[in-house]
Motif scaffolding. Structure first.
Motif, short mmCIF file in Angstrom:
data_model
loop_
_atom_site.label_atom_id
_atom_site.label_comp_id
_atom_site.label_asym_id
_atom_site.label_seq_id
_atom_site.Cartn_x
_atom_site.Cartn_y
_atom_site.Cartn_z
N PRO A 94 12.28 8.64 2.28
CA PRO A 94 11.82 7.89 3.45
C PRO A 94 10.43 7.28 3.31
CG PRO A 94 11.45 10.21 3.80
CD PRO A 94 12.09 10.09 2.44
N TRP A 95 9.75 7.48 2.17
CA TRP A 95 8.37 7.01 2.06
C TRP A 95 8.30 5.55 1.64
CZ3 TRP A 95 9.86 11.85 0.24
CH2 TRP A 95 9.37 12.92 0.97
N ASP A 96 9.44 4.98 1.27
CA ASP A 96 9.47 3.58 0.85
C ASP A 96 8.50 3.39 -0.31
OD1 ASP A 96 11.35 3.00 2.82
OD2 ASP A 96 9.79 2.70 4.31
N GLU A 97 7.69 2.35 -0.23
CA GLU A 97 6.76 2.06 -1.32
C GLU A 97 5.55 2.98 -1.24
OE1 GLU A 97 4.86 -1.93 -3.37
OE2 GLU A 97 5.43 -1.93 -1.27
N LEU A 98 5.21 3.62 -2.36
CA LEU A 98 4.06 4.52 -2.39
C LEU A 98 2.77 3.74 -2.16
CD1 LEU A 98 4.99 6.87 -5.34
CD2 LEU A 98 5.14 7.35 -2.90
N TRP A 99 1.81 4.40 -1.51
CA TRP A 99 0.57 3.72 -1.15
C TRP A 99 -0.19 3.25 -2.38
CZ3 TRP A 99 -2.05 0.85 1.75
CH2 TRP A 99 -3.44 0.76 1.67
N GLU A 100 -0.18 4.02 -3.44
CA GLU A 100 -0.88 3.62 -4.66
C GLU A 100 -0.35 2.30 -5.19
OE1 GLU A 100 -1.68 5.27 -9.22
OE2 GLU A 100 -0.69 6.54 -7.73
N ASP A 101 0.97 2.12 -5.12
CA ASP A 101 1.58 0.88 -5.59
C ASP A 101 1.25 -0.28 -4.65
OD1 ASP A 101 2.65 2.48 -7.50
OD2 ASP A 101 4.60 2.67 -6.54
N ARG A 102 1.35 -0.02 -3.35
CA ARG A 102 1.06 -1.06 -2.37
C ARG A 102 -0.40 -1.48 -2.46
NH1 ARG A 102 2.70 -5.45 -0.28
NH2 ARG A 102 1.90 -5.90 1.80
N ALA A 103 -1.30 -0.52 -2.63
CA ALA A 103 -2.72 -0.82 -2.72
C ALA A 103 -3.02 -1.68 -3.95
CB ALA A 103 -3.53 0.48 -2.78
N GLU A 104 -2.33 -1.41 -5.04
CA GLU A 104 -2.54 -2.19 -6.26
C GLU A 104 -2.12 -3.64 -6.06
OE1 GLU A 104 -1.93 -1.58 -11.07
OE2 GLU A 104 -0.90 -0.29 -9.64
N MET A 105 -1.04 -3.85 -5.33
CA MET A 105 -0.58 -5.21 -5.08
C MET A 105 -1.55 -5.94 -4.15
SD MET A 105 3.04 -6.59 -3.59
CE MET A 105 2.52 -6.53 -1.88
N ILE A 106 -2.05 -5.25 -3.12
CA ILE A 106 -3.01 -5.87 -2.21
C ILE A 106 -4.28 -6.24 -2.96
CG2 ILE A 106 -4.47 -5.45 -0.19
CD1 ILE A 106 -2.25 -3.67 0.91
N LYS A 107 -4.74 -5.33 -3.81
CA LYS A 107 -5.97 -5.59 -4.56
C LYS A 107 -5.82 -6.81 -5.46
CE LYS A 107 -9.22 -3.44 -7.78
NZ LYS A 107 -9.56 -2.22 -8.56
N ARG A 108 -4.64 -7.00 -6.04
CA ARG A 108 -4.43 -8.12 -6.95
C ARG A 108 -4.61 -9.46 -6.24
NH1 ARG A 108 1.25 -8.16 -9.76
NH2 ARG A 108 1.89 -8.55 -7.62
N GLU A 109 -4.36 -9.51 -4.94
CA GLU A 109 -4.47 -10.75 -4.18
C GLU A 109 -5.75 -10.82 -3.37
OE1 GLU A 109 -0.96 -11.67 -2.00
OE2 GLU A 109 0.38 -10.94 -3.56
N SER A 110 -6.66 -9.89 -3.62
CA SER A 110 -7.90 -9.85 -2.84
C SER A 110 -9.02 -10.63 -3.53
CB SER A 110 -8.33 -8.40 -2.64
OG SER A 110 -9.63 -8.34 -2.09
N PRO A 111 -9.83 -11.34 -2.78
CA PRO A 111 -11.00 -12.01 -3.38
C PRO A 111 -12.07 -11.03 -3.84
CG PRO A 111 -10.98 -12.29 -0.99
CD PRO A 111 -9.68 -11.64 -1.35
N TYR A 112 -11.93 -9.74 -3.50
CA TYR A 112 -12.92 -8.74 -3.87
C TYR A 112 -12.40 -7.79 -4.95
CZ TYR A 112 -15.09 -10.31 0.48
OH TYR A 112 -15.64 -11.08 1.47
N GLN A 113 -11.31 -8.16 -5.62
CA GLN A 113 -10.66 -7.28 -6.58
C GLN A 113 -11.55 -6.90 -7.75
OE1 GLN A 113 -7.94 -9.75 -9.35
NE2 GLN A 113 -7.75 -10.72 -7.35
#
Length: 823
Positions: A541-560
């Motif tokens: 039920p946890w779907d996508e793990l937070w570590e994975d989701r955070a990595e994807m968000i960071k890749r699209e961040s101007p502050y990465q």
């Protein structure tokens, strides 16, 4: 020196009455400090000053011991002055934990030395000033009703602010006007106030309307913040909103990532309660001083945040956003204005926004991808001649072998990280269960007969029977059933085979994060062309793990590219007093330190809590967790927790069992010592490793829901918990008992530190947990003087009384009937 005598001193012939009896008569401590023992006729005040001077006249000062003596020697001028000077030697990171205690001591006691010390701290950083100011405002709420006390509080409050305004002397080459710093503090206060009050405003909307309203609010907050940045580019601290997050507890190096530079608009959710609607958001933070050396990158086509141009939202400047101060009584007008803003948007822009936020475009891309996949599959089959059928069979056999899990990494830590990240493949491609393999055979026969690729109509049936005899389960392989490496290879072959679709395929490849997994495989020295590696087919039920989701968000961040970049999932609460919860979390963290220092495999989740006022605050969100109530609703066919665990963790069930026991033992001890109540399954979480986590500590010590004290069991130990430990007579249950015993043993050396936190915060306190609190009874629960045999019997008695306690069962049933929470 053992842990039972951390702060004890004595002599051979006498005990000194400045220490309580329970802190005396320890031989080892006497030997350690015998050099500073003075003659009997030595004046008591001189003795105390001499002993404390000797104890802390060193470079390595233990902050716990220093705060301990600081509080108990507060009324003695000599030691108080000396210990205050020693506070200046403590590192900021170590001192941050005790800021609430130091501030509260100053609120309740006149001390020019402590007043000067805390005032000096305010000049260290904006974040530290924010932490001190919010604690000052929150804990002095009761005293502000007294006019005489109010004058003193306001005077010290002004001193803190004046000290903060001297920041530019120490930290910046560019002289910052005091007016600018003062204006910035007003912006921070109003910005946070609007975020907090939004949790109350959301209650006025219907549940289905709340999330769209929250997204609209976050969009305006981001746009306002960006305009404020552009207007004050010369000042590094104006590039975001300062929130005093302390250093991450899982980091070895202190990182002051306290500047919120963006709220991720696609990452928000509402928690519906009876009185208010707290909500979860994800914020990007950096250390503001890193902005002196780096600038954010310009990221095109950012799918995480809203792409609308700022020119279309001129009315959403920082000033306009802050003018919508939700403390004002005209809340209905503010809500009406927000609705009008939503309705007056350009229709096309609104449609584009919905596509981004609801992820419709990726779904469209997936549909195109599946069509391409099918076309390639058929085209490749058309090219297979009869003579190449053997190669095709070998390929199928290799695919079947990929169904075995890859658990042969040489480095256990790297293996755990790899297993975390590989879950993302199966979020979009869950395994098809209970599939009838033979039903695929007629379709395969029909398709291959049409293509004229074989003459024997029973070829596939024979192949299936042969593979079944050899232990293989012959399935028609789809993209959902390919292994990790199979999918990566398939994409690479697909891109080569369809050069015209290369651009869209690469976008899908990145959207599915296959490029990140490919890097992980390379890091683990895994050849992407080899077979034998498979991902978990699903991850519950946890779907996508937070570590994975955070990595994807960071890749699209101007502050990465910022070294201090952090992503923090937080819960914003308005209308809740978090001061009691903060004190509870401090005690829980102290207990966890005791378990760790004694080498115990016991787990506690100590999450961060920031009090903003006496009725609002911010909490760290526990990622990769779900309540037991939520678990049972997601798996209605499973009769109990043990069946749910087997369904979710499958081959990792035994590891999940061990983690459950290690965390259950910790929280059993904590629940008993702190008398934590309201332990229904909505307040107990399970994380993606199988560990149990307790949240919501509104009822502790001497208070309970309705002040009925219905939950009389020492802690929650239901039949489901026992079954998950293989029953009362199992080795795992014996392991649980042993952990409980060793946990109590470890805490006996930390009782003074724990009680100190409580004694400081209970002085003239308005917290409800202290109304009928008996500190002697609290200390007795630790059984400090019990020997090993007595302690073991004590622990077994607690377990027996908690085991399937009737009141625990009835409280769960009550929560089911009144709130729909599964027992």
């Amino acid at each position: 020196m053992n842990n039972h005598s951390r702060f004890r001193q004595s002599s051979n012939t006498q005990s000194f009455n400045y220490l309580p009896a329970w802190k005396q008569n320890d031989c080892e401590e006497r030997k350690k400090y015998q050099i500073i023992l003075l003659p009997v006729n030595q004046p008591r005040e001189d003795y105390i000053i001499s002993s404390i001077y000797q104890m802390f006249n060193t470079q390595d000062i233990e902050v716990n011991k220093l705060i301990y003596y600081y509080f108990y020697k507060l009324k003695e001028s000599g030691p108080h002055q000396f210990l205050t000077n020693k506070l200046y030697q403590i590192q900021q990171e170590e001192l941050e934990f005790f800021i609430p205690q130091l501030v509260y001591i100053l609120i309740k006691n006149d001390s020019p030395y402590l007043e000067k010390f805390i005032t000096t701290l305010c000049s260290k950083s904006i974040a530290l000033y924010q932490l001190i100011k919010w604690c000052w405002v929150s804990y002095s709420d009761k005293d502000r009703t007294d006019k005489n006390k109010m004058k003193r509080l306001q005077r010290i409050d002004d001193q803190f602010e004046q000290s903060m305004l001297t920041l530019h002397n120490d930290h910046s080459a560019v002289k910052i006007p005091n007016l600018q710093l003062k204006s910035y503090q007003s912006v921070v206060d109003l910005y946070l106030n609007n975020l907090i009050q939004m949790s109350l405003i959301l209650k006025t909307y219907k549940p289905e309307e709340r999330k769209p309203k929250l997204k609209n609010f976050i969009t305006r907050a981001n746009v306002a913040l960006e305009k404020y940045r552009q207007k004050h580019q010369e000042y590094y601290f104006c590039q975001g909103i300062t929130v005093p997050f302390t250093m991450s507890k899982d980091q070895d190096v202190a990182v002051h990532s306290n500047l919120v530079v963006r709220i991720i608009e696609g990452e928000c959710s509402c928690f519906n309660t009876k009185k208010r609607v707290p909500y979860r958001i994800v914020v990007e933070t950096i250390d503001p001083h890193e902005l002196k050396y780096k600038q954010p990158k310009k990221i095109a086509n950012n799918s995480i945040t809203n792409n609308r141009s700022y020119a279309n939202l001129d009315d959403d400047s920082m000033e306009d956003f802050l003018q919508a101060d939700l403390n004002q009584p005209n809340k209905q007008e503010i809500e009406k204005k927000m609705e009008e803003l939503a309705k007056n948007r350009n229709k096309k822009e609104y449609t584009d926004l919905m596509k981004i936020t609801q992820k419709k475009e990726p779904k469209k891309g997936m549909k195109i991808f599946k069509n391409i996949m099918s076309a390639v599959y058929l085209t490749k089959k058309e090219k297979i001649t009869e003579s190449e059928q053997d190669q095709e069979l070998i390929l199928q056999e290799q695919i079947m072998k990929n169904l075995q899990l890859y658990k042969q990494f040489t480095n256990a830590i790297e293996e755990e990280k790899f297993q975390k990240n590989r879950q993302r493949f199966n979020i979009l491609f869950p395994e098809k269960t209970n599939e009838r393999t033979q039903s695929c055979i007629p379709k395969l026969n029909s398709k291959y007969r049409q293509q004229g690729q074989r003459k024997d109509k029973n070829y596939w049936l024979r192949q299936y029977k042969e593979n079944k005899k050899n232990g293989f389960r012959n399935k028609h392989k789809s993209i959902k059933q390919l292994t990790a490496l199979g999918r990566v290879r398939f994409f690479k072959e697909l891109i080569q085979f369809c050069p015209k679709q290369e651009q869209i395929l690469k976008k899908i490849y990145i959207h599915l994060q296959y490029d990140l997994i490919e890097k992980k495989l390379e890091k683990n020295k895994v050849d992407i062309h080899q077979d034998g590696i498979e991902l978990h087919s699903k991850f519950g039920p946890w779907d996508e793990l937070w570590e994975d989701r955070a990595e994807m968000i960071k890749r699209e961040s101007p502050y990465q590219h910022f070294e201090t970049y952090r992503l923090k999932p937080i819960i914003v609460k308005g209308g809740d007093d978090l001061r009691q919860e903060l004190m509870t979390m401090q005690i829980i963290y102290k207990m966890y330190q005791a378990f760790q220092s004694n080498g115990l495999d016991m787990y506690v989740k100590a999450y961060e809590i920031i009090v903003v006022s006496a009725s609002s605050g911010i909490l760290e969100f526990c990622a990769d967790t779900i309540s037991i109530d939520g678990l049972k609703k997601k798996y209605p066919a499973c009769k109990s927790l043990v069946h749910i665990y087997k369904e979710i963790f499958q081959q990792d069930f035994e590891e999940a069992q061990m983690r459950f026991i290690q965390s259950l033992a910790s929280y059993s001890i904590i629940s008993y010592l702190l008398q934590i109540k309201d332990r229904h399954n909505g307040n107990i979480l399970i994380d993606s490793k199988g560990r149990i986590i307790h949240i919501d500590f509104g009822f502790i010590l001497c208070i309970s829901p309705g002040n009925l004290n219905f939950e009389k069991a020492p802690f929650k130990l239901t039949q489901e918990y026992i079954d998950l430990m293989n029953g009362r007579n199992s080795d795992l249950f014996l392991y649980y008992k042993n952990l409980m015993y060793r946990g109590f043993k470890a805490l006996q050396g930390y009782v003074d530190e724990i009680i100190m936190i409580i004694e400081i915060m209970m002085q003239d306190s308005d917290l409800p947990c202290f109304e009928r609190f008996d500190i002697k009874e609290f200390r007795d629960r630790f059984k400090e003087e019990a020997n090993d045999e007595e302690l073991q019997k004590y622990v077994e008695k607690l377990i027996d009384y908690s085991d399937n306690n009737w009141r625990t069962i009835q409280y769960d049933n009550f929560q089911r009937m009144t709130n729909g929470i599964m027992p």
